[in-house]
Design a protein around this motif. Structure first.
Motif, PDB file in Angstrom:
ATOM      1  N   PHE A 148       0.789  -1.233   0.000  1.00 43.85           N
ATOM      2  CA  PHE A 148       0.000   0.000   0.000  1.00 43.85           C
ATOM      3  C   PHE A 148       0.822   1.284   0.000  1.00 43.85           C
ATOM      4  CE2 PHE A 148      -2.978  -3.068   2.077  1.00 43.85           C
ATOM      5  CZ  PHE A 148      -3.908  -3.102   1.058  1.00 43.85           C
ATOM      6  N   GLY A 149       2.132   1.200   0.072  1.00 40.97           N
ATOM      7  CA  GLY A 149       2.947   2.391  -0.059  1.00 40.97           C
ATOM      8  C   GLY A 149       3.266   3.097   1.247  1.00 40.97           C
ATOM      9  N   THR A 150       3.854   4.286   1.100  1.00 40.14           N
ATOM     10  CA  THR A 150       4.444   4.995   2.239  1.00 40.14           C
ATOM     11  C   THR A 150       3.407   5.488   3.238  1.00 40.14           C
ATOM     12  OG1 THR A 150       6.319   5.701   0.877  1.00 40.14           O
ATOM     13  CG2 THR A 150       5.889   6.958   2.888  1.00 40.14           C
ATOM     14  N   SER A 151       2.317   6.056   2.774  1.00 40.05           N
ATOM     15  CA  SER A 151       1.341   6.636   3.708  1.00 40.05           C
ATOM     16  C   SER A 151       0.753   5.573   4.633  1.00 40.05           C
ATOM     17  CB  SER A 151       0.229   7.348   2.931  1.00 40.05           C
ATOM     18  OG  SER A 151      -0.384   6.466   2.000  1.00 40.05           O
ATOM     19  N   LEU A 479      -8.676  -6.233  -0.665  1.00 47.09           N
ATOM     20  CA  LEU A 479      -8.450  -5.102   0.234  1.00 47.09           C
ATOM     21  C   LEU A 479      -7.816  -3.936  -0.532  1.00 47.09           C
ATOM     22  CD1 LEU A 479      -8.549  -4.216   3.264  1.00 47.09           C
ATOM     23  CD2 LEU A 479      -6.179  -5.003   3.423  1.00 47.09           C
ATOM     24  N   THR A 480      -8.281  -2.709  -0.222  1.00 50.98           N
ATOM     25  CA  THR A 480      -7.762  -1.517  -0.895  1.00 50.98           C
ATOM     26  C   THR A 480      -7.122  -0.567   0.110  1.00 50.98           C
ATOM     27  OG1 THR A 480      -9.835  -0.281  -0.677  1.00 50.98           O
ATOM     28  CG2 THR A 480      -9.563  -1.675  -2.645  1.00 50.98           C
ATOM     29  N   LYS A 481      -6.325   0.348  -0.414  1.00 45.62           N
ATOM     30  CA  LYS A 481      -5.680   1.350   0.425  1.00 45.62           C
ATOM     31  C   LYS A 481      -6.718   2.239   1.102  1.00 45.62           C
ATOM     32  CE  LYS A 481      -2.036   4.866   0.168  1.00 45.62           C
ATOM     33  NZ  LYS A 481      -1.032   5.511  -0.723  1.00 45.62           N
ATOM     34  N   ALA A 482      -7.754   2.616   0.344  1.00 44.42           N
ATOM     35  CA  ALA A 482      -8.820   3.439   0.923  1.00 44.42           C
ATOM     36  C   ALA A 482      -9.507   2.694   2.059  1.00 44.42           C
ATOM     37  CB  ALA A 482      -9.833   3.817  -0.157  1.00 44.42           C
ATOM     38  N   GLY A 483      -9.667   1.384   1.901  1.00 45.81           N
ATOM     39  CA  GLY A 483     -10.317   0.578   2.921  1.00 45.81           C
ATOM     40  C   GLY A 483      -9.554   0.562   4.231  1.00 45.81           C
ATOM     41  N   THR A 552       4.454  -8.794  -2.533  1.00 48.71           N
ATOM     42  CA  THR A 552       4.867  -9.192  -1.181  1.00 48.71           C
ATOM     43  C   THR A 552       5.668 -10.486  -1.207  1.00 48.71           C
ATOM     44  OG1 THR A 552       2.731 -10.320  -0.861  1.00 48.71           O
ATOM     45  CG2 THR A 552       2.913  -8.047  -0.095  1.00 48.71           C
ATOM     46  N   ARG A 553       5.365 -11.369  -2.165  1.00 51.28           N
ATOM     47  CA  ARG A 553       6.159 -12.606  -2.266  1.00 51.28           C
ATOM     48  C   ARG A 553       7.565 -12.330  -2.764  1.00 51.28           C
ATOM     49  NH1 ARG A 553       1.234 -16.066  -5.027  1.00 51.28           N
ATOM     50  NH2 ARG A 553       0.090 -16.464  -3.068  1.00 51.28           N
ATOM     51  N   ALA A 554       7.757 -11.176  -3.372  1.00 50.03           N
ATOM     52  CA  ALA A 554       9.087 -10.819  -3.879  1.00 50.03           C
ATOM     53  C   ALA A 554       9.960 -10.169  -2.819  1.00 50.03           C
ATOM     54  CB  ALA A 554       8.933  -9.872  -5.070  1.00 50.03           C
ATOM     55  N   ILE A 555       9.397  -9.899  -1.622  1.00 49.26           N
ATOM     56  CA  ILE A 555      10.231  -9.356  -0.550  1.00 49.26           C
ATOM     57  C   ILE A 555      11.329 -10.359  -0.253  1.00 49.26           C
ATOM     58  CG2 ILE A 555      10.314  -8.622   1.856  1.00 49.26           C
ATOM     59  CD1 ILE A 555       7.382  -7.834   1.634  1.00 49.26           C
ATOM     60  N   ALA A 556      12.584  -9.898  -0.317  1.00 47.10           N
ATOM     61  CA  ALA A 556      13.715 -10.811  -0.172  1.00 47.10           C
ATOM     62  C   ALA A 556      14.343 -10.671   1.199  1.00 47.10           C
ATOM     63  CB  ALA A 556      14.765 -10.531  -1.247  1.00 47.10           C
TER      64      ALA A 556
END
Length: 683
Positions: A148-151, A479-483, A552-556
């Protein structure tokens, strides 16, 4: 007309030197042991805390039967269930559950146990989704940031640190109040000294070091439960039998009846206050599991994928025995022995007065009962077990908060290319800082007359709006960022509004004391959780996402990003991230010539392995769903509610059966956990 009741000071049974000896001496004893074990581990075995993956996640290798024999030649065993039982046994578990028994009667220990067991069973589903959708993550905030990014990351970073602040405050205030009551040691000194030894051994050994603390803590905890059980129900001149305790509780029901209990009795599940306490405990427990990085790190991230659900299942059932058996013994004994004035054993520490409201809220029911049952020996025993509870849980919090800072603040916003060695170094610095800040924070709370009971009730009020958004982040593709923003912020606003209005309407005025009353806390926690869920799901369904979790699966893991071979298990064999990079440089040319002919074969093999892993984890999720549903129905509905609605007051025979069940449960869980440890040795 009777005047306001008078209260007495809690008379310490032990000298101040004993308090300082336990807090400082035992703390540094563990630090010395960990220094020795870590040195042996570096020299002889493949795991070293100089690696960032080992320091923060124990190389993601913790199994249900986790053999620490790789580190200790005598084959000292730790398993995932033992780790969970210990990590979830805070000082609040022992002190607050006993306070509930002292205040509400037999319903208190049951509802406290329910409030810590069912969320953990349900969190097994979340943990399986973490392994399925973000197996390389170090913190739950990394998953939020990637999706969902920085915010959103900043929002939930606030919740993550707030949760750790609440937990650390509870640990130190509960522990320091007990040390002060039993030895007279200065509370502020205890708040600052308790974290010191913990920080030292965590720095030396990382996450794996906390597991040996958990093992020793769980052993001591169960032994002490058995000691008090045999003493209270068997050999104590003050009680000596279950039948005698029943008679004393009947008399206590006449002398000081419980408002809202059937007939004012301490021997009934028909307790209105107890039911409210149970609801608050369940809601507070969800926040303490889902929002706490310490649990994500030890149970969801560090665990072996296939062992996740099994560890939660066994750990949850095992942990239930701790508050039920411990509080049923000491909490009810405290209520029964209020009028005990016999010189042998010692009389009640506040005799002839009962515990004051502040003493009760500080969690002093268990220490008071222990002092009457066993004198100085009981005081030392409770002091030791509470210290171990603080040590075990605080070590998890130190690892968790250092990971939040090093990965989610330092590496995310200041040094995106930080190496594993830098992460470990920054983690060490922040652990030192947080150990000092923990003492400052607890001192600030103490100066503001905030105690363990206040934090316990308020925790759900301030953290419940974050529970559902965090849980759905790793499990729901729509699920969304607004949610999540609407749920977390809107739920918090509505929860705060319900908190203030409920406090005002129910208790007449809004102040610090009334905000932590059970009904005020329930209004806030329930509103925050319910509307957070409604808003999160509702807003997301207005414009649903279709997230495939590829990001998220690419988080190493950090070793992967530093150039380690991700195709095998080589990351486990590296002493440090720097050594990993050097070894790679020295052998890169030979490896390249060997690997060039077969890249397609390796890629196809990896795809098949990944499909098999995902399919296996989906089965793990289904098992967790079935298990948690069955357990919830049994402990929340089938056992307590029929007795609540029938207004049943325990007969002496049924109370004997009830007590026997708590004792047998504790003995069975000891046997199960340590049979698993022996299985691990054989493996």
């Amino acid at each position: 007309m009777s005047s306001e009741p008078s209260y007495s000071e809690f008379k310490p049974l032990l000298a101040q030197s004993v308090g300082y000896g336990v807090v400082v001496g035992v703390g540094f004893f563990f630090a010395a042991i960990m220094l020795i074990l870590t040195t042996l581990q570096r020299k002889f075995f493949k795991f070293s805390p100089t690696s960032s993956e080992e320091f923060t996640s124990a190389s993601r290798s913790v199994k249900v039967e986790f053999a620490f024999s790789e580190t200790v030649s005598c084959q000292l065993m730790i398993n995932g269930s033992l780790v969970y039982v210990s990590a979830w046994t805070w000082s609040a578990t022992l002190l607050q559950s006993s306070t509930a028994a002292y205040t509400f009667g037999v319903s208190g220990p049951w509802w406290y146990g329910v409030g810590g067991t069912i969320q953990v069973a349900m969190f097994g589903m979340v943990a399986s989704k973490v392994k399925q959708n973000a197996n390389g993550a170090h913190t739950f905030l990394e998953i939020v940031k990637t999706r969902f990014g920085t915010s959103a990351h900043i929002l939930f970073t606030f919740y993550g640190f707030l949760c750790i602040l609440m937990v650390c405050g509870s640990l130190l205030l509960g522990g320091s109040a007990t040390v002060n009551a039993l030895t007279g040691m200065n509370i502020v000194a205890a708040c600052f000294l308790l974290p010191v030894g913990i920080a030292v051994y965590v720095i030396f050994g990382g996450l794996r070091a906390t597991f040996i603390c958990d093992w020793s803590h769980t052993i001591i905890l169960f032994i002490i439960i058995y000691i008090f059980t045999f003493r209270a129900y068997g050999t104590s001149p003050a009680i000596g039998s279950v039948s005698r305790l029943y008679d004393l509780l009947e008399q206590a029901s006449i002398d000081t009846p419980v408002v809202g209990n059937q007939g004012g009795s301490y021997l009934t599940m028909k307790s209105n206050q107890g039911l409210v306490f149970g609801a608050v405990t369940i809601l507070s427990g969800f926040t303490g599991v889902v929002c706490d990085q310490g649990y994500w790190q030890r149970e969801a991230i560090a665990s072996h994928p296939e062992s996740t659900t099994k560890a939660y299942m066994l750990g949850g059932i095992s942990w239930f025995a701790v508050p039920w058996a411990f509080a049923s013994c000491l909490g009810l004994s405290a209520r029964a022995l209020l009028t005990n004035a016999s010189p042998v054993p010692p009389n009640f520490p506040t005799y002839p007065s009962p515990l004051s409201p502040s003493q009760t809220s500080a969690g002093l029911a268990a220490p008071a009962a222990a002092a009457v049952l066993m004198g100085k020996g009981g005081a030392i025993t409770v002091l030791l077990v509470v210290f171990m509870a603080v040590t075990s849980a605080a070590s998890a919090e130190l690892i968790g908060v250092s990971s939040l800072f090093s990965y989610d603040i330092y590496r995310t916003y200041f040094r995106p290319n930080a190496t594993g060695d830098e992460i470990v170094r920054v983690s060490h610095y922040f652990i030192c800082f947080w150990a000092v800040w923990m003492g400052c924070w607890a001192t600030i709370l103490h100066a503001g007359n905030i105690d363990l009971g206040w934090l316990y009730y308020v925790q759900g009020s301030v953290l419940s709006p974050a529970v559902i958004p965090i849980g759905l982040t790793v499990s729901w593709s729509k699920l969304t960022k607004a949610g999540i923003f609407c749920g977390a912020i809107g739920g918090a606003f509505l929860g705060m509004l319900a908190w203030m209005i409920g406090c005002w309407k129910l208790y007449g005025q809004i102040n610090i004391t009334n905000l932590a009353q059970p009904y005020s806390a329930l209004c806030s926690s329930l509103t925050g959780l319910f509307f957070s869920g409604i808003l999160t799901v509702g807003v997301s369904l207005l414009d649903p996402a279709d997230y495939d979790f590829s990001g998220t699966r690419a988080i190493a893991t950090l070793e992967d990003t530093n150039g380690s071979n991700i195709l095998g298990d080589n990351t486990l064999d590296r002493a440090s991230d720097t050594e990993s990079q050097k070894e790679k440089k020295g052998s890169s040319e030979n490896e390249l010539s060997l690997k060039q002919p077969i890249p397609d074969v390796v890629e196809v093999g990896l795809e098949k392995d990944e499909e098999t892993r995902i399919r296996s984890l989906k089965m793990v999720f289904r098992r967790a769903l079935i298990y948690s549903s069955i357990l919830t129905v049994i402990v929340v509905i089938l056992v307590p509610l029929p007795m609540f609605f029938s207004h049943y007051i325990f007969s002496k025979k049924f109370y004997t059966f009830w007590t026997a069940c708590s004792i047998i449960w504790a003995f069975c869980e000891w046997d199960v956990l340590h049979r698993l440890a022996l299985v691990g040795v054989q493996k």
